[in-house]
Design a protein around this motif. Structure first.
Motif, short mmCIF file in Angstrom:
data_model
loop_
_atom_site.label_atom_id
_atom_site.label_comp_id
_atom_site.label_asym_id
_atom_site.label_seq_id
_atom_site.Cartn_x
_atom_site.Cartn_y
_atom_site.Cartn_z
N LYS A 262 0.83 -1.20 0.00
CA LYS A 262 0.00 0.00 0.00
C LYS A 262 0.86 1.25 0.00
N PHE A 263 1.96 1.23 0.76
CA PHE A 263 2.86 2.38 0.85
C PHE A 263 3.50 2.67 -0.51
N LEU A 264 3.91 1.62 -1.22
CA LEU A 264 4.51 1.81 -2.55
C LEU A 264 3.53 2.47 -3.51
N LYS A 265 2.28 2.03 -3.45
CA LYS A 265 1.27 2.62 -4.31
C LYS A 265 1.05 4.10 -4.00
N GLN A 266 1.03 4.43 -2.71
CA GLN A 266 0.86 5.83 -2.32
C GLN A 266 2.07 6.67 -2.75
N LEU A 267 3.25 6.07 -2.71
CA LEU A 267 4.47 6.78 -3.05
C LEU A 267 4.47 7.28 -4.50
N ILE A 268 3.92 6.48 -5.41
CA ILE A 268 3.94 6.86 -6.83
C ILE A 268 2.58 7.36 -7.32
N SER A 269 1.62 7.48 -6.42
CA SER A 269 0.30 7.99 -6.81
C SER A 269 0.44 9.45 -7.26
N GLY A 270 -0.17 9.78 -8.39
CA GLY A 270 -0.10 11.14 -8.92
C GLY A 270 1.09 11.40 -9.82
N ASP A 271 1.94 10.40 -10.04
CA ASP A 271 3.09 10.58 -10.93
C ASP A 271 2.62 10.62 -12.39
N SER A 272 3.43 11.28 -13.24
CA SER A 272 3.06 11.45 -14.65
C SER A 272 4.27 11.27 -15.55
N LEU A 273 3.97 11.04 -16.80
CA LEU A 273 5.00 10.93 -17.84
C LEU A 273 4.70 11.96 -18.92
N ARG A 274 5.73 12.63 -19.40
CA ARG A 274 5.58 13.58 -20.50
C ARG A 274 6.44 13.09 -21.67
N VAL A 275 5.83 12.95 -22.84
CA VAL A 275 6.53 12.41 -24.01
C VAL A 275 6.53 13.44 -25.13
N GLY A 276 7.70 13.64 -25.73
CA GLY A 276 7.82 14.53 -26.87
C GLY A 276 7.53 13.79 -28.17
N ILE A 277 6.75 14.42 -29.04
CA ILE A 277 6.34 13.80 -30.31
C ILE A 277 6.58 14.78 -31.45
N TYR A 278 7.06 14.24 -32.58
CA TYR A 278 7.20 15.06 -33.78
C TYR A 278 6.33 14.48 -34.88
N SER A 279 5.56 15.34 -35.54
CA SER A 279 4.69 14.92 -36.63
C SER A 279 5.34 15.25 -37.96
N ASP A 280 5.56 14.22 -38.79
CA ASP A 280 6.17 14.41 -40.10
C ASP A 280 5.26 15.24 -41.02
N SER A 281 3.97 14.94 -40.99
CA SER A 281 3.04 15.59 -41.91
C SER A 281 2.79 17.05 -41.52
N LEU A 282 2.77 17.35 -40.21
CA LEU A 282 2.47 18.72 -39.77
C LEU A 282 3.73 19.51 -39.47
N ASP A 283 4.90 18.85 -39.52
CA ASP A 283 6.17 19.52 -39.25
C ASP A 283 6.12 20.23 -37.89
N ARG A 284 5.68 19.50 -36.88
CA ARG A 284 5.46 20.08 -35.56
C ARG A 284 6.00 19.18 -34.45
N HIS A 285 6.52 19.84 -33.40
CA HIS A 285 6.85 19.14 -32.15
C HIS A 285 5.72 19.37 -31.16
N HIS A 286 5.50 18.38 -30.31
CA HIS A 286 4.39 18.46 -29.38
C HIS A 286 4.72 17.58 -28.17
N SER A 287 4.32 18.01 -26.98
CA SER A 287 4.50 17.20 -25.78
C SER A 287 3.14 16.82 -25.22
N VAL A 288 3.03 15.59 -24.77
CA VAL A 288 1.77 15.11 -24.21
C VAL A 288 2.03 14.56 -22.81
N ASN A 289 1.18 14.93 -21.86
CA ASN A 289 1.27 14.43 -20.49
C ASN A 289 0.41 13.18 -20.33
#
Length: 301
Positions: A262-289
């Motif tokens: 239970k403690f381990l779950k509480q420790l990482i609760s609310g954590d997030s990942l942010r990933v950078g993405i590049y679109s070839d067709s739109l020639d754009r960089h974008h980050s998504v949470n």
């Protein structure tokens, strides 16, 4: 910018300038069939972007309606290179009228086009956490708790997965300096997953049209300044140290008590990942949470 008819103002929009871009004051407007086109140049990293915003008059709404947006993208470091033109579809529940228009509207349209090009889903991991122990400090220093996700490319062109960042107790410099550490963002590398095997670190990983790739991030969650954690896992550390002399311990759910899990779950609760993405067709960089689901990171706990 004001539109007037018979000396009376019919519409007005403001286009603030940053003062940091050499081409941004070259805003222009030209007449078009039943409307006009606004030319909005701005800087974006190593690119000059010139947006062309078309408005046509609507009898129904009594205002000029946004009907088209396209961009010409020019490499600032190599202006002789051929520019790239990108047209964005305009999808909005309500028509975008000139009297309510701003450059933020364009940014929203671009984000919508980018978001429609992909789908990201967190998946359950089969990997167990790993505890990092220091014999010098005689305590657990960190825990690696993996997170896995699949990215689907729904666009007609390639997408690229770029850098990634993790939000949690994973920022080592900040954790070390602060007396009472708090969660924060830190850069972490992704690994590809191929046939359930963890593959290479990725830097700019292409995802081809209508295909998907799997990824995993092994973020180190630092715990050496957490007295409650150290006290709770004191007996576990002693037991693991007797069995394994190495400093990295793979931990199974059966080896932990319900309160520890239970403690381990509480420790990482609310954590997030942010990933950078590049679109070839739109020639754009974008980050998504990506808010991370604890249950999918610790599915058997």
């Amino acid at each position: 910018m004001k539109l007037t008819k018979d000396g009376k103002a019919e519409g007005e929009s403001v286009f603030p300038l940053s003062g940091n871009c050499p081409i941004e004051d070259d805003i222009g407007v030209q007449a078009s069939d039943k409307g006009f086109i606004i030319r909005i140049p701005y800087c974006d990293g190593f690119l000059f972007r010139i947006g062309y915003v078309r408005f046509c008059y609507s009898e129904k709404y009594g205002d000029f309606i946004l009907t088209e947006y396209r961009e010409e993208n020019i490499d600032r470091l190599n202006t002789e290179q051929e520019s790239k033109s990108v047209e964005y579809s305009i999808l909005s529940p309500k028509p975008i009228v000139f009297s309510m228009f701003s450059p933020e509207t364009i940014k929203r349209i671009i984000r919508q086009n980018l978001i429609r090009g992909y789908e990201i889903v967190q998946t359950c991991t089969a990997q167990y956490p790993v505890f990092g122990y220091s014999s010098k400090e005689n305590k657990l220093m960190w825990i690696e708790i993996p997170a896995e996700f699949v990215m689907q490319n729904n666009s007609p062109q390639r997408l690229y997965v770029l850098d990634s960042s993790y939000y949690g107790y994973a920022y080592e410099a900040g954790y070390r300096i602060k007396e009472n550490p708090t969660k924060g963002w830190s850069r972490h590398l992704l690994h590809s997953i191929e046939e359930d095997t963890i593959g290479n670190l990725i830097d700019s990983d292409p995802i081809f049209p209508k295909e998907s790739n799997r990824y995993i991030i092994n973020s180190r969650i630092f715990v050496y300044k957490n007295p409650e954690f150290q006290k709770l896992f004191e007996d576990t550390v002693a037991s693991m140290f007797r069995k394994h002399k190495e400093s990295r311990w793979r931990v199974t759910p059966s080896s932990l008590s319900p309160y520890q899990r239970k403690f381990l779950k509480q420790l990482i609760s609310g954590d997030s990942l942010r990933v950078g993405i590049y679109s070839d067709s739109l020639d754009r960089h974008h980050s998504v949470n990506i808010p991370l689901d604890v249950g999918k990171r610790l599915p058997t706990f």
